[in-house]
Design a protein around this motif. Sequence first.
Motif, PDB file in Angstrom:
ATOM      1  N   ALA A   1      -3.604-131.388  50.039  1.00  0.00           N
ATOM      2  CA  ALA A   1      -3.220-130.081  49.494  1.00  0.00           C
ATOM      3  C   ALA A   1      -3.423-129.023  50.573  1.00  0.00           C
ATOM      4  O   ALA A   1      -4.413-129.070  51.317  1.00  0.00           O
ATOM      5  CB  ALA A   1      -4.054-129.740  48.269  1.00  0.00           C
ATOM      6  N   VAL A   2      -2.479-128.091  50.652  1.00  0.00           N
ATOM      7  CA  VAL A   2      -2.585-126.996  51.622  1.00  0.00           C
ATOM      8  C   VAL A   2      -2.182-125.680  50.981  1.00  0.00           C
ATOM      9  O   VAL A   2      -1.277-125.617  50.147  1.00  0.00           O
ATOM     10  CB  VAL A   2      -1.719-127.236  52.884  1.00  0.00           C
ATOM     11  CG1 VAL A   2      -2.197-128.439  53.667  1.00  0.00           C
ATOM     12  CG2 VAL A   2      -0.253-127.383  52.541  1.00  0.00           C
ATOM     13  N   SER A   3      -2.894-124.621  51.382  1.00  0.00           N
ATOM     14  CA  SER A   3      -2.569-123.264  50.955  1.00  0.00           C
ATOM     15  C   SER A   3      -3.039-122.323  52.055  1.00  0.00           C
ATOM     16  O   SER A   3      -4.154-122.476  52.569  1.00  0.00           O
ATOM     17  CB  SER A   3      -3.264-122.924  49.631  1.00  0.00           C
ATOM     18  OG  SER A   3      -2.854-121.658  49.153  1.00  0.00           O
ATOM     19  N   GLY A   4      -2.196-121.393  52.434  1.00  0.00           N
ATOM     20  CA  GLY A   4      -2.589-120.510  53.526  1.00  0.00           C
ATOM     21  C   GLY A   4      -1.672-119.320  53.673  1.00  0.00           C
ATOM     22  O   GLY A   4      -0.789-119.073  52.849  1.00  0.00           O
ATOM     23  N   ILE A   5      -1.904-118.597  54.748  1.00  0.00           N
ATOM     24  CA  ILE A   5      -1.130-117.396  55.061  1.00  0.00           C
ATOM     25  C   ILE A   5      -0.414-117.645  56.379  1.00  0.00           C
ATOM     26  O   ILE A   5      -0.994-117.487  57.462  1.00  0.00           O
ATOM     27  CB  ILE A   5      -2.051-116.161  55.133  1.00  0.00           C
ATOM     28  CG1 ILE A   5      -2.822-116.018  53.824  1.00  0.00           C
ATOM     29  CG2 ILE A   5      -1.229-114.907  55.446  1.00  0.00           C
ATOM     30  CD1 ILE A   5      -3.984-115.063  53.870  1.00  0.00           C
ATOM     31  N   ALA A   6       0.838-118.082  56.281  1.00  0.00           N
ATOM     32  CA  ALA A   6       1.604-118.454  57.466  1.00  0.00           C
ATOM     33  C   ALA A   6       2.120-117.241  58.234  1.00  0.00           C
ATOM     34  O   ALA A   6       2.468-117.348  59.402  1.00  0.00           O
ATOM     35  CB  ALA A   6       2.766-119.370  57.076  1.00  0.00           C
ATOM     36  N   GLY A   7       2.197-116.090  57.573  1.00  0.00           N
ATOM     37  CA  GLY A   7       2.629-114.863  58.248  1.00  0.00           C
ATOM     38  C   GLY A   7       4.126-114.665  58.193  1.00  0.00           C
ATOM     39  O   GLY A   7       4.837-115.423  57.540  1.00  0.00           O
TER      40      GLY A   7
END
Length: 167
Positions: free
Chosen positions: A106-112
Amino acid sequence: MVTSQQNWAQLISLATVVGEALTQKKQTLATAESCTGGGIGYVITEVAGSSAWFNGGLITYTNALKQQWLQVPESVLNSVGAVSAECVAAMAQGARKAAAADWSIAVSGIAGPGGGSASKPVGLVWLSIAGENYCETLSEVFTGDRQTVREKTIVKALSVLLKNLEQ
């Protein structure tokens, strides 16, 4: 997914090795993706025969779908947000259960390029690898443009999974 030929070859090579390790163990994988938008699943399904070890994936870009499809508690999203250890751990467990898989990513983030803050900068990604009675969660702050952050996330996620499969 647009990427350089060298990066693409690295991604496919890594997904192939992951697939070989899963096949050897007679185990399966599922994914739950937010910031990568299905990129992990895309790379995996470029490997011929991946249907033998990849059960499938969910792209849960909104909090509502994280709750509905992956059973991420609303309290987690309200207290620490989608870009957090708690959220990706719940996403990984939810994906594993939903897809009846041995492992999940699972991944969650702020790619910009926007969307960051002082406490959650652009490039911050949380990822989780879950297996039976196991869940590893970690974060990384990647540099580069949106595409680069997403590619680095895919490499990191597959690498961490592979490390676990090789133990």
